[in-house]
Design a protein around this motif. Sequence first.
Motif, PDB file in Angstrom:
ATOM      1  N   LEU A 136     -46.450   1.765  26.179  1.00 18.07           N
ATOM      2  CA  LEU A 136     -45.948   2.934  25.011  1.00 18.07           C
ATOM      3  C   LEU A 136     -47.630   2.710  23.777  1.00 18.07           C
ATOM      4  CD1 LEU A 136     -42.221   2.584  24.928  1.00 18.07           C
ATOM      5  CD2 LEU A 136     -43.609   3.602  26.039  1.00 18.07           C
ATOM      6  N   SER A 137     -47.721   4.405  24.365  1.00 21.49           N
ATOM      7  CA  SER A 137     -48.727   4.762  23.607  1.00 21.49           C
ATOM      8  C   SER A 137     -48.801   5.998  22.754  1.00 21.49           C
ATOM      9  CB  SER A 137     -50.827   5.127  23.904  1.00 21.49           C
ATOM     10  OG  SER A 137     -50.139   5.675  24.917  1.00 21.49           O
TER      11      SER A 137
ATOM     12  N   GLN B  25     -58.796   2.106  19.894  1.00 21.91           N
ATOM     13  CA  GLN B  25     -59.654   4.147  19.697  1.00 21.91           C
ATOM     14  C   GLN B  25     -58.535   4.599  19.143  1.00 21.91           C
ATOM     15  OE1 GLN B  25     -60.848   4.174  23.704  1.00 21.91           O
ATOM     16  NE2 GLN B  25     -62.213   2.858  23.807  1.00 21.91           N
ATOM     17  N   ALA B  26     -58.416   5.199  19.406  1.00 21.50           N
ATOM     18  CA  ALA B  26     -57.683   6.739  18.652  1.00 21.50           C
ATOM     19  C   ALA B  26     -56.485   7.056  18.641  1.00 21.50           C
ATOM     20  CB  ALA B  26     -58.208   8.568  19.379  1.00 21.50           C
ATOM     21  N   THR B  27     -55.990   5.974  19.802  1.00 26.85           N
ATOM     22  CA  THR B  27     -54.772   5.666  19.654  1.00 26.85           C
ATOM     23  C   THR B  27     -54.230   4.491  19.238  1.00 26.85           C
ATOM     24  OG1 THR B  27     -54.503   4.530  22.699  1.00 26.85           O
ATOM     25  CG2 THR B  27     -54.931   7.487  22.106  1.00 26.85           C
ATOM     26  N   TRP B  28     -52.787   4.432  19.532  1.00 26.26           N
ATOM     27  CA  TRP B  28     -51.845   3.293  19.398  1.00 26.26           C
ATOM     28  C   TRP B  28     -50.957   2.882  20.234  1.00 26.26           C
ATOM     29  CZ3 TRP B  28     -51.974   0.437  14.209  1.00 26.26           C
ATOM     30  CH2 TRP B  28     -52.656   1.308  13.413  1.00 26.26           C
ATOM     31  N   GLU B  29     -50.714   1.501  20.378  1.00 23.23           N
ATOM     32  CA  GLU B  29     -50.262   1.118  21.667  1.00 23.23           C
ATOM     33  C   GLU B  29     -49.316  -0.293  21.186  1.00 23.23           C
ATOM     34  OE1 GLU B  29     -53.432   0.453  25.020  1.00 23.23           O
ATOM     35  OE2 GLU B  29     -53.293   1.927  24.986  1.00 23.23           O
TER      36      GLU B  29
ATOM     37  N   TYR C 189     -48.814  14.800  12.295  1.00 20.59           N
ATOM     38  CA  TYR C 189     -47.176  15.218  13.318  1.00 20.59           C
ATOM     39  C   TYR C 189     -47.810  13.807  14.563  1.00 20.59           C
ATOM     40  CZ  TYR C 189     -50.449  17.745  16.525  1.00 20.59           C
ATOM     41  OH  TYR C 189     -51.723  18.016  17.545  1.00 20.59           O
ATOM     42  N   LEU C 190     -47.161  13.396  15.065  1.00 16.92           N
ATOM     43  CA  LEU C 190     -47.660  12.332  16.403  1.00 16.92           C
ATOM     44  C   LEU C 190     -47.379  12.596  17.173  1.00 16.92           C
ATOM     45  CD1 LEU C 190     -47.936   8.992  16.003  1.00 16.92           C
ATOM     46  CD2 LEU C 190     -44.981   9.081  16.183  1.00 16.92           C
ATOM     47  N   TYR C 191     -48.805  12.444  17.880  1.00 18.33           N
ATOM     48  CA  TYR C 191     -48.351  12.877  19.319  1.00 18.33           C
ATOM     49  C   TYR C 191     -48.115  11.920  20.317  1.00 18.33           C
ATOM     50  CZ  TYR C 191     -50.304  14.075  23.764  1.00 18.33           C
ATOM     51  OH  TYR C 191     -50.136  14.820  25.809  1.00 18.33           O
ATOM     52  N   HIS C 192     -46.831  11.436  21.125  1.00 16.88           N
ATOM     53  CA  HIS C 192     -46.773  10.462  22.173  1.00 16.88           C
ATOM     54  C   HIS C 192     -46.201  11.552  23.883  1.00 16.88           C
ATOM     55  CE1 HIS C 192     -44.640   6.871  23.831  1.00 16.88           C
ATOM     56  NE2 HIS C 192     -43.964   7.708  24.040  1.00 16.88           N
TER      57      HIS C 192
END
Length: 565
Positions: free
Chosen positions: A40-41, A74-78, A23-26
């Motif tokens: 937005l991350s 790191q662990a996220t995409w922005e 799943y995608l956490y946002h």
Amino acid sequence: MMKRIQMAALILLSNLFAFSGSYLYHEPPLDVRVGQDLILSAMPVSDNQVVEAQGYYRIKGNISFQEIHLQNVQATWEMKINGRALSEKGLEYCLIFKMTDGGILAFPKEDPLDQPHELNVLPMIFSNKIVDLLEPTFQQESVEVDILILSPEPDAEINPDDAVIALSLFNIPDVDSASIRLVVDGKDVTEQAEISGGIVTYIPKRFKKGIHSVQLTLSMLDGTPIKPISWTFSVLGGLVIAGNVDYRGDISARYLNEYVGENFLNVGELRGNAEVSVDFGKVKTSFRQTTRDNPYRQPLNRFSTALQFGEFLDIRMGDFYRSISPYTLDGRPVRGLSIDIDLKFVRLEVIQGQLNRKVQHLNKMNGALLLPSNPGKVDTLGQLSFTMDRTGYTFDREITLARLSIDLFSKFQMGVHIMKAKDDINSVNKDISGASFSVDSTDITVNDSLYNIAVGNYSYNSFTNAVEAVGGVINFPDKNWGGRTPEDNIVVGFDIGTVRDKKRLKLDFSWNFSMYNRDIWDGPMSLAQLDTIIDDTADGFIAQAYDADGNVSSAGIDTAQIPFD
């Protein structure tokens, strides 16, 4: 600090329940203003790696999206949107991640490009006003705070379809979410409301025509009560034609001419919807026709009809979006029939329809027929032959899905499901009239001999004539083409879940078994093929072994006991 704790808890739960699916956490931003850069991350939680991460945004009311590549931090995409590109009209955006297993994680999860997430954009403010907003207030008595009513506005007159109650708590520091109570028409609906990200949202099944009241009570984390907020609004009815029958509808059209990059984009679109409702149910229909639809891609036009009988039966026909589980149907559009029988504690869902529409070919050179690498051969008798291949097609993909679930007191849920998806081999035609393909010198060179066939573009018939003129033949197989292989999949599984601590803690477990076939060109095996699938002895037994004297050393499965072929 609180955001770091939430992120750590998310990573921990991801590791504990990794088997429950990707799943995608946002978390959508809470305060968006003109002139302030918007970041937005998102964090994809999956066993697979990210192949591509794209963000799409547009000003509300526009048709075309601007595209931004997300950066891995790191662990996220922005992704960053320049504050000067924002407008008080609002912002619509979506995030799409392509994974190494071919799957897609998106926000919103269902149809992100057609139904992007919408953000309210506040006007630009001066720096002294920002300081005033951030200045904390410490009081021990009951306090009056700025609770923003998003929908419906006080004393507003709305249609039943627009009846969504939403409030913003952005301007309240340290609010105790456990203290929130939402009362609608004298009934506590807090358990049915969604409270997250500083937003309180309640979507009722149906509001009757007339005046309705809303009251919200809450307090601070230190126990200081907040002055309750209450208001009323009115729900309108349609034109009454038989005392208790209402109907309404609308139709709209728009044409957009935009300059995107170095190209002009002309898009026309026609939309419409209608609804007829009675005391025991209603019928809703809607459609969308766009000039972007064409036979060389999956359909963009939509047509759907829904029949709803109270809260217990929902029948949908045409195009619809359903989300059953991450391992079966997870927000993909389906064209067909959906039946949802919901008796509160028992629910049955049945879906039958089409996942992919057939596409016969692409509208370009080599979009239907082509010559593969080294297409020419000369057999031992000196016969020259060329092999043709088919490409640019998509099979009809049919889906049948059923799910039975139970819900005990909105605290414990359990369900079982089965799904079958299969490509229709016969939906794609072998012969495509008018299709053309290119031929160069390497295609007509066989065993270092260049045959007298002109280099250029050919149709199937013209190339056949050219090959026959030099004494050759064309081999064009009826199946096993190189474009793509037809597939099928059968998935069975179950899931259980529970909700605790006023919906702030949710635990899910899911088990699924998939029988995925990547190539069904040759169809199912016969009993004769099963007989020799493990051993080479055609003896009517599967995997039966014999010793040197011909005696059975290990018994196998008797094919005569299999009741089908």
